[in-house]
Design an enzyme around this catalytic site. Structure first.
Site, PDB file in Angstrom:
ATOM      1  N   GLY A 164      -0.505 -14.630 -13.028  1.00  0.00           N
ATOM      2  CA  GLY A 164      -1.616 -14.544 -12.075  1.00  0.00           C
ATOM      3  C   GLY A 164      -2.250 -13.166 -12.057  1.00  0.00           C
ATOM      4  N   VAL A 200       1.113 -21.730 -18.519  1.00  0.00           N
ATOM      5  CA  VAL A 200       2.547 -21.427 -18.506  1.00  0.00           C
ATOM      6  C   VAL A 200       3.339 -22.711 -18.745  1.00  0.00           C
ATOM      7  N   ALA A 230      -5.687 -10.126   6.194  1.00  0.00           N
ATOM      8  CA  ALA A 230      -5.117  -9.783   7.494  1.00  0.00           C
ATOM      9  C   ALA A 230      -6.206  -9.589   8.548  1.00  0.00           C
ATOM     10  N   ASP A 274      -4.123 -17.324   7.662  1.00  0.00           N
ATOM     11  CA  ASP A 274      -3.911 -17.925   6.338  1.00  0.00           C
ATOM     12  C   ASP A 274      -3.718 -19.442   6.391  1.00  0.00           C
ATOM     13  N   GLU A 302      -2.739 -15.177 -17.243  1.00  0.00           N
ATOM     14  CA  GLU A 302      -3.695 -15.747 -16.283  1.00  0.00           C
ATOM     15  C   GLU A 302      -4.263 -17.061 -16.831  1.00  0.00           C
ATOM     16  N   VAL A 332      -5.118 -10.820  -6.816  1.00  0.00           N
ATOM     17  CA  VAL A 332      -5.002  -9.569  -6.067  1.00  0.00           C
ATOM     18  C   VAL A 332      -3.570  -9.011  -6.142  1.00  0.00           C
ATOM     19  N   HIS A 360     -23.155  15.606   2.284  1.00  0.00           N
ATOM     20  CA  HIS A 360     -23.055  16.003   0.882  1.00  0.00           C
ATOM     21  C   HIS A 360     -22.015  17.119   0.735  1.00  0.00           C
ATOM     22  N   LYS A 407       0.840  -1.214   0.000  1.00  0.00           N
ATOM     23  CA  LYS A 407       0.000   0.000   0.000  1.00  0.00           C
ATOM     24  C   LYS A 407       0.869   1.256   0.000  1.00  0.00           C
TER      25      LYS A 407
HETATM   26  P1  FAD Z   1       1.423 -14.296   8.352  1.00  0.00           P
HETATM   27  O1  FAD Z   1       1.257 -12.844   8.319  1.00  0.00           O
HETATM   28  O2  FAD Z   1       1.998 -14.971   7.147  1.00  0.00           O
HETATM   29  O3  FAD Z   1       2.345 -14.603   9.618  1.00  0.00           O
HETATM   30  C1  FAD Z   1       2.776 -15.885   9.937  1.00  0.00           C
HETATM   31  C2  FAD Z   1       4.084 -15.771  10.684  1.00  0.00           C
HETATM   32  O4  FAD Z   1       4.407 -17.040  11.251  1.00  0.00           O
HETATM   33  C3  FAD Z   1       5.259 -15.387   9.783  1.00  0.00           C
HETATM   34  O5  FAD Z   1       5.870 -14.216  10.251  1.00  0.00           O
HETATM   35  C4  FAD Z   1       6.191 -16.596   9.858  1.00  0.00           C
HETATM   36  O6  FAD Z   1       7.573 -16.232   9.840  1.00  0.00           O
HETATM   37  C5  FAD Z   1       5.811 -17.204  11.204  1.00  0.00           C
HETATM   38  N1  FAD Z   1       6.115 -18.629  11.307  1.00  0.00           N
HETATM   39  C6  FAD Z   1       5.839 -19.620  10.419  1.00  0.00           C
HETATM   40  N2  FAD Z   1       6.266 -20.808  10.874  1.00  0.00           N
HETATM   41  C7  FAD Z   1       6.839 -20.566  12.095  1.00  0.00           C
HETATM   42  C8  FAD Z   1       7.460 -21.404  13.054  1.00  0.00           C
HETATM   43  N3  FAD Z   1       7.574 -22.726  12.889  1.00  0.00           N
HETATM   44  N4  FAD Z   1       7.953 -20.825  14.172  1.00  0.00           N
HETATM   45  C9  FAD Z   1       7.837 -19.488  14.383  1.00  0.00           C
HETATM   46  N5  FAD Z   1       7.256 -18.659  13.504  1.00  0.00           N
HETATM   47  C10 FAD Z   1       6.751 -19.193  12.361  1.00  0.00           C
HETATM   48  N6  FAD Z   1      -4.416  -8.821   3.372  1.00  0.00           N
HETATM   49  C11 FAD Z   1      -5.282  -7.815   3.629  1.00  0.00           C
HETATM   50  O7  FAD Z   1      -6.226  -7.999   4.414  1.00  0.00           O
HETATM   51  N7  FAD Z   1      -5.134  -6.581   3.040  1.00  0.00           N
HETATM   52  C12 FAD Z   1      -4.129  -6.327   2.167  1.00  0.00           C
HETATM   53  O8  FAD Z   1      -4.009  -5.211   1.661  1.00  0.00           O
HETATM   54  C13 FAD Z   1      -3.203  -7.369   1.873  1.00  0.00           C
HETATM   55  N8  FAD Z   1      -2.189  -7.151   1.010  1.00  0.00           N
HETATM   56  C14 FAD Z   1      -1.296  -8.166   0.774  1.00  0.00           C
HETATM   57  C15 FAD Z   1      -0.275  -7.928  -0.142  1.00  0.00           C
HETATM   58  C16 FAD Z   1       0.636  -8.930  -0.437  1.00  0.00           C
HETATM   59  C17 FAD Z   1       1.747  -8.654  -1.421  1.00  0.00           C
HETATM   60  C18 FAD Z   1       0.528 -10.195   0.227  1.00  0.00           C
HETATM   61  C19 FAD Z   1       1.526 -11.280  -0.047  1.00  0.00           C
HETATM   62  C20 FAD Z   1      -0.493 -10.440   1.114  1.00  0.00           C
HETATM   63  C21 FAD Z   1      -1.424  -9.431   1.402  1.00  0.00           C
HETATM   64  N9  FAD Z   1      -2.494  -9.633   2.271  1.00  0.00           N
HETATM   65  C22 FAD Z   1      -3.390  -8.631   2.519  1.00  0.00           C
HETATM   66  C23 FAD Z   1      -2.692 -10.927   2.959  1.00  0.00           C
HETATM   67  C24 FAD Z   1      -2.148 -10.851   4.399  1.00  0.00           C
HETATM   68  O9  FAD Z   1      -0.783 -10.500   4.359  1.00  0.00           O
HETATM   69  C25 FAD Z   1      -2.321 -12.182   5.098  1.00  0.00           C
HETATM   70  O10 FAD Z   1      -3.675 -12.584   5.007  1.00  0.00           O
HETATM   71  C26 FAD Z   1      -1.930 -12.085   6.558  1.00  0.00           C
HETATM   72  O11 FAD Z   1      -0.580 -11.727   6.688  1.00  0.00           O
HETATM   73  C27 FAD Z   1      -2.171 -13.428   7.249  1.00  0.00           C
HETATM   74  O12 FAD Z   1      -1.775 -13.327   8.586  1.00  0.00           O
HETATM   75  P2  FAD Z   1      -1.288 -14.625   9.378  1.00  0.00           P
HETATM   76  O13 FAD Z   1      -1.023 -14.169  10.769  1.00  0.00           O
HETATM   77  O14 FAD Z   1      -2.207 -15.740   9.164  1.00  0.00           O
HETATM   78  O15 FAD Z   1       0.084 -15.068   8.662  1.00  0.00           O
HETATM   79  P1  NAD Z   2      -4.933 -14.992  -5.945  1.00  0.00           P
HETATM   80  O1  NAD Z   2      -5.540 -16.294  -5.570  1.00  0.00           O
HETATM   81  O2  NAD Z   2      -5.647 -13.739  -5.669  1.00  0.00           O
HETATM   82  O3  NAD Z   2      -4.631 -14.990  -7.516  1.00  0.00           O
HETATM   83  C1  NAD Z   2      -3.811 -15.933  -8.126  1.00  0.00           C
HETATM   84  C2  NAD Z   2      -4.155 -15.965  -9.604  1.00  0.00           C
HETATM   85  O4  NAD Z   2      -3.161 -16.737 -10.264  1.00  0.00           O
HETATM   86  C3  NAD Z   2      -5.492 -16.619  -9.889  1.00  0.00           C
HETATM   87  O5  NAD Z   2      -6.266 -15.796 -10.740  1.00  0.00           O
HETATM   88  C4  NAD Z   2      -5.110 -17.941 -10.554  1.00  0.00           C
HETATM   89  O6  NAD Z   2      -6.064 -18.378 -11.495  1.00  0.00           O
HETATM   90  C5  NAD Z   2      -3.797 -17.575 -11.202  1.00  0.00           C
HETATM   91  N1  NAD Z   2      -2.900 -18.706 -11.433  1.00  0.00           N
HETATM   92  C6  NAD Z   2      -2.588 -19.710 -10.580  1.00  0.00           C
HETATM   93  N2  NAD Z   2      -1.696 -20.555 -11.156  1.00  0.00           N
HETATM   94  C7  NAD Z   2      -1.430 -20.063 -12.391  1.00  0.00           C
HETATM   95  C8  NAD Z   2      -0.596 -20.487 -13.459  1.00  0.00           C
HETATM   96  N3  NAD Z   2       0.157 -21.583 -13.370  1.00  0.00           N
HETATM   97  N4  NAD Z   2      -0.590 -19.754 -14.590  1.00  0.00           N
HETATM   98  C9  NAD Z   2      -1.341 -18.619 -14.698  1.00  0.00           C
HETATM   99  N5  NAD Z   2      -2.164 -18.178 -13.717  1.00  0.00           N
HETATM  100  C10 NAD Z   2      -2.195 -18.892 -12.583  1.00  0.00           C
HETATM  101  O7  NAD Z   2      -3.487 -15.031  -5.277  1.00  0.00           O
HETATM  102  P2  NAD Z   2      -2.387 -13.901  -5.120  1.00  0.00           P
HETATM  103  O8  NAD Z   2      -2.667 -12.751  -6.013  1.00  0.00           O
HETATM  104  O9  NAD Z   2      -1.084 -14.623  -5.213  1.00  0.00           O
HETATM  105  O10 NAD Z   2      -2.614 -13.457  -3.638  1.00  0.00           O
HETATM  106  C11 NAD Z   2      -2.544 -14.427  -2.572  1.00  0.00           C
HETATM  107  C12 NAD Z   2      -3.456 -14.061  -1.451  1.00  0.00           C
HETATM  108  O11 NAD Z   2      -3.000 -12.889  -0.809  1.00  0.00           O
HETATM  109  C13 NAD Z   2      -4.872 -13.806  -1.922  1.00  0.00           C
HETATM  110  O12 NAD Z   2      -5.663 -14.886  -1.534  1.00  0.00           O
HETATM  111  C14 NAD Z   2      -5.320 -12.566  -1.234  1.00  0.00           C
HETATM  112  O13 NAD Z   2      -6.374 -12.838  -0.367  1.00  0.00           O
HETATM  113  C15 NAD Z   2      -4.107 -12.102  -0.424  1.00  0.00           C
HETATM  114  N6  NAD Z   2      -3.877 -10.697  -0.800  1.00  0.00           N
HETATM  115  C16 NAD Z   2      -4.816  -9.778  -0.410  1.00  0.00           C
HETATM  116  C17 NAD Z   2      -4.670  -8.465  -0.781  1.00  0.00           C
HETATM  117  C18 NAD Z   2      -5.718  -7.485  -0.373  1.00  0.00           C
HETATM  118  O14 NAD Z   2      -6.504  -7.798   0.504  1.00  0.00           O
HETATM  119  N7  NAD Z   2      -5.779  -6.303  -0.969  1.00  0.00           N
HETATM  120  C19 NAD Z   2      -3.580  -8.070  -1.541  1.00  0.00           C
HETATM  121  C20 NAD Z   2      -2.658  -9.022  -1.932  1.00  0.00           C
HETATM  122  C21 NAD Z   2      -2.818 -10.340  -1.543  1.00  0.00           C
END
Ligand code: FAD
Ligand code: NAD
Length: 481
Positions: A195, A252, A336, A328, A218, A198, A460, A62
Site C-alpha cells: 500500500g 499480492v 482526526a 472514521d 501498490e 498515507v 518576508h 509524527k
Molecule cells: P478512533 O481514533 O479509531 O477511536 C475509536 C475508539 O473507539 C477506539 O479507541 C476504540 O477502542 C473504541 N471502541 C471501538 N469499539 C468500542 C466499543 N464497542 N466500546 C467501547 N469503545 C470502543 N489522521 C490525521 O488527521 N492526521 C494524521 O497525521 C494521522 N495519522 C495517522 C497515522 C496512522 C498510522 C493511522 C493508523 C491513522 C492516522 N490518522 C491521522 C487517522 C486518525 O487516526 C483517525 O482518522 C482518527 O483516529 C479517527 O478518530 P475516531 O474517533 O473516529 O476513531
Molecule cells: P490509504 O487508503 O491511504 O492507502 C492504502 C493503499 O493501499 C491504497 O493506495 C490502495 O490502492 C493500496 N492497496 C489496497 N489493497 C492493496 C493490495 N491488496 N495490494 C496492494 N496495494 C493495496 O490507507 P492507509 O495508508 O492504510 O491509511 C488509512 C487511513 O488512515 C487513510 O484513509 C488516511 O486518511 C488515514 N491516515 C491519515 C494520515 C494523515 O492524515 N497524515 C496518516 C496516516 C493515515
C-alpha cells in the site's frame, strides 16, 4: 449495576471524535459519559483514551517522523551548512521511549480534560441492548463485570481498524500493521510495505531515513491518485530519489517464510508476471475498515452502508433518531480533525444549537519529506465537474527562505474560479506544507478570492510567501517569477 438517572448522551469510543465530542458536551452542560474499550492499555493496564490517533496513529507516527528527520538532517544535510558530524547513530529504543512518553502524556491530558469538563470516563466494551422509555440501554463490560447505562442520545465514535488481506496474518512482530511498525526496537534491513497510501509513505519514510531498504507494493498504477496529478508526479520523483522503491499495478499473491527466517512476498506485476520480494519485515497498510461489529447497532435498527460504514446524513444523524455517528466509522476522509469537527457539530445540535461542518474545507496532509498538503478540489475534479478555473503555481526554487533552509523542493498551486476568482483548491509540496495549508483552508472557508490572498501582506522571508505568489500567478502574475 443500573445507573439511576439517564445520561443526556453516551459517547462510544474515546478517540479523536469521541473524546472531543465528550468535552464539547460537558462544555454545553450536557450530562455525558464516554466509554472506551481501548486495547492500547496505559502502563498500569487501564484502557487508555485517545483512540487510533493518539495511541497508534497521528501522534506516535509524527514523533517518529520527527526523530528520523532530525537524524537524516544530521547525517545527510548538515554538511551543506558547513557542519561536520562524524559517526551519528540512532538509538532506536530511546527514540521509541520518547514516542511512548509523548503518547502517555497526551493520554493523561485527555483524562484531565474529562475531569475538568465533567465527562464520566467509563472503561469497558459498549454493547447497545435496545431501547427503553428513558432512552437507549447500553451494557459496558470489562474483565467479566458488566454495568448498564441509559442515555437519551448515543454518539457512535468507534473508529476504524486496519484492513486485513487474505493469506497475510498480521502478528505485529514481523508482519505488521501500523501498531507494530511504530514499535520496532531496531532498524530492519529490508522492509516491504503493501500500500502506497498515507501510512505506507509516512512509515516507509521513517524507517528509510534510519537506513532500511523500503519497497512499496501498490495495487494501483500510480502514486496518490486522490492528490492533484502535479503533486503525485512530483512526489514520485522525490520519494524515488530518496531511495524508496515502488512496484505499481501489483497484485499480492502470497506470503511465505523462507528457511533463513526472511519473508517472501509474492505478487503479480503490472504485466501479470509473477514476482517475489524478500524482506525482514512486512507492513500491511492497505486501508482501514470501520468498526461496527459487536456493537449491537442492529438492536435499535441503525442502518449500515454497503461498504460497512454507519449511514449518516450531513449532520451525522443515523437512521435512528437520537443516534449519531462520527469519525472514521462514517463516510468521508479518515482524518482526526474531521472526526473532531463532527463531534463538536453533533453535540451542538443535541444541545439545540446549529452545529455544522464544511466538508469542502477539510485539509489533508501527508507528513513525508517534503510534506504534502491540500484543501479543496484538484484540477482533475474541477475538469470533471465542468468548472472553469485558472491555475497559478509557484516553485520553492524562487523562494528565498527555502533557499536559506536548504530545501527548495516543491511548489504551491492555487486553483481559482475563472469568473469569480474564488479559491477552489490549494495543493502544496513543501517542507512545512502542514503549517502553510492553514492559510489556504481559511481562504476556502471564508470564500476568499485568489486576489485577496495576493493583496494580504505576507511576512518576508517566509515559505508562505509562495502562497501569495501562486495566488498572484492565478491572476495578474507572480512578482518573483
Ligand atoms: P478512533 O481514533 O479509531 O477511536 C475509536 C475508539 O473507539 C477506539 O479507541 C476504540 O477502542 C473504541 N471502541 C471501538 N469499539 C468500542 C466499543 N464497542 N466500546 C467501547 N469503545 C470502543 N489522521 C490525521 O488527521 N492526521 C494524521 O497525521 C494521522 N495519522 C495517522 C497515522 C496512522 C498510522 C493511522 C493508523 C491513522 C492516522 N490518522 C491521522 C487517522 C486518525 O487516526 C483517525 O482518522 C482518527 O483516529 C479517527 O478518530 P475516531 O474517533 O473516529 O476513531
Ligand atoms: P490509504 O487508503 O491511504 O492507502 C492504502 C493503499 O493501499 C491504497 O493506495 C490502495 O490502492 C493500496 N492497496 C489496497 N489493497 C492493496 C493490495 N491488496 N495490494 C496492494 N496495494 C493495496 O490507507 P492507509 O495508508 O492504510 O491509511 C488509512 C487511513 O488512515 C487513510 O484513509 C488516511 O486518511 C488515514 N491516515 C491519515 C494520515 C494523515 O492524515 N497524515 C496518516 C496516516 C493515515
Amino acid at each position: 449495576m443500573t445507573q439511576e438517572q439517564a445520561l443526556d448522551v453516551l459517547v462510544i469510543g474515546a478517540g479523536s471524535g469521541g473524546y472531543i465530542a465528550s468535552i464539547r458536551a460537558g462544555q454545553l452542560g450536557l450530562k455525558v459519559a464516554c466509554v472506551e474499550a481501548n486495547p492500547y492499555a496505559d502502563p498500569k493496564g487501564e484502557p487508555r483514551p485517545g483512540g487510533t490517533c493518539l495511541n497508534v496513529g497521528c501522534i506516535p507516527s509524527k514523533a517518529l517522523l520527527s526523530s528520523s528527520e532530525e537524524f537524516e538532517k544530521i547525517e545527510k544535510h548538515a554538511a551543506a551548512h558547513g557542519i561536520r558530524v562524524a559517526g551519528a547513530t540512532m538509538d532506536v529504543p530511546a527514540m521509541i521511549a520518547r514516542k511512548d512518553a509523548i503518547v502517555t502524556k497526551m493520554a493523561q491530558g485527555i483524562e484531565y480534560l474529562f475531569r475538568k469538563n465533567k465527562v464520566a470516563y467509563l472503561k469497558g466494551r459498549a454493547n447497545i441492548l435496545g431501547r427503553a422509555d428513558a432512552g437507549f440501554r447500553v451494557s459496558i463490560t470489562r474483565a467479566g463485570s458488566t454495568q448498564e447505562v441509559t442515555a437519551r442520545n448515543l454518539v457512535i465514535a468507534t473508529g476504524s481498524l486496519p484492513r486485513q488481506l487474505p493469506g497475510i496474518a498480521v502478528d505485529n512482530m514481523d508482519v505488521c500493521d501500523n501498531s507494530g511498525a511504530l514499535d520496532w526496537r531496531s532498524v530492519p534491513r529490508r522492509i516491504a510495505i503493501i500500500g502506497a497510501g498515507v501510512i505506507g509513505l509516512e512509515l516507509g519514510s521513517v524507517w528509510r531515513r534510519l537506513g532500511s531498504q523500503v519497497t512499496v507494493v501498490e495495487a494501483l498504477p500510480q502514486l496518490l491518485p486522490m492528490c492533484d496529478a502535479d503533486v503525485g508526479r512530483e512526489m514520485l520523483k522525490l520519494l524515488t530519489a530518496q531511495g524508496m522503491d515502488f512496484r505499481f499495478g501489483a497484485r499480492v499473491m502470497a506470503l511465505e517464510r523462507a528457511g533463513d527466517g526472511a519473508l517472501k512476498l509474492s505478487y503479480a506485476d503490472a504485466g501479470g508476471a509473477s514476482q517475489s520480494l524478500a524482506c525482514d519485515k512486512l507492513v500491511v497498510a492497505a486501508g482501514r475498515v470501520p468498526t461496527t461489529a459487536g456493537l449491537g447497532l442492529d438492536t435499535v435498527g441503525v442502518r449500515i452502508t454497503e461498504r460497512g460504514f454507519v449511514d449518516v446524513d450531513e449532520h451525522c444523524r443515523t437512521s435512528v433518531e437520537g443516534v449519531y455517528a462520527i469519525g472514521d466509522v462514517v463516510r468521508g476522509p479518515m482524518l482526526a480533525h474531521k472526526a473532531e469537527d463532527e463531534g463538536v457539530m453533533v453535540m451542538e445540535r443535541i444541545a439545540g444549537q446549529a452545529g455544522h461542518v464544511n466538508y469542502d474545507a477539510i485539509p489533508s496532509i501527508i507528513y513525508t519529506s517534503p510534506e504534502i498538503a491540500w484543501v479543496g478540489r484538484t484540477e482533475q475534479a474541477l475538469k470533471d465537474a465542468g468548472i472553469e478555473y485558472r491555475a497559478g503555481k509557484f516553485p520553492f526554487t524562487a523562494n528565498g527562505r527555502a533557499l536559506g533552509n536548504g530545501d527548495t523542493s516543491g511548489f504551491v498551486k492555487v486553483l481559482a474560479d475563472k469568473k469569480t476568482d474564488a479559491v477552489l483548491g490549494v495543493h502544496i509540496v513543501s517542507t512545512y506544507a502542514s503549517e502553510m495549508i492553514g492559510e489556504a483552508t481559511m481562504a476556502i472557508e471564508f470564500r476568499a478570492a485568489a486576489e485577496d490572498i495576493g493583496r494580504i501582506s505576507h511576512a518576508h522571508p517566509t515559505l508562505y510567501e509562495a502562497m501569495r505568489e501562486a495566488s498572484l500567478a492565478a491572476g495578474t502574475g507572480a512578482l518573483n517569477l
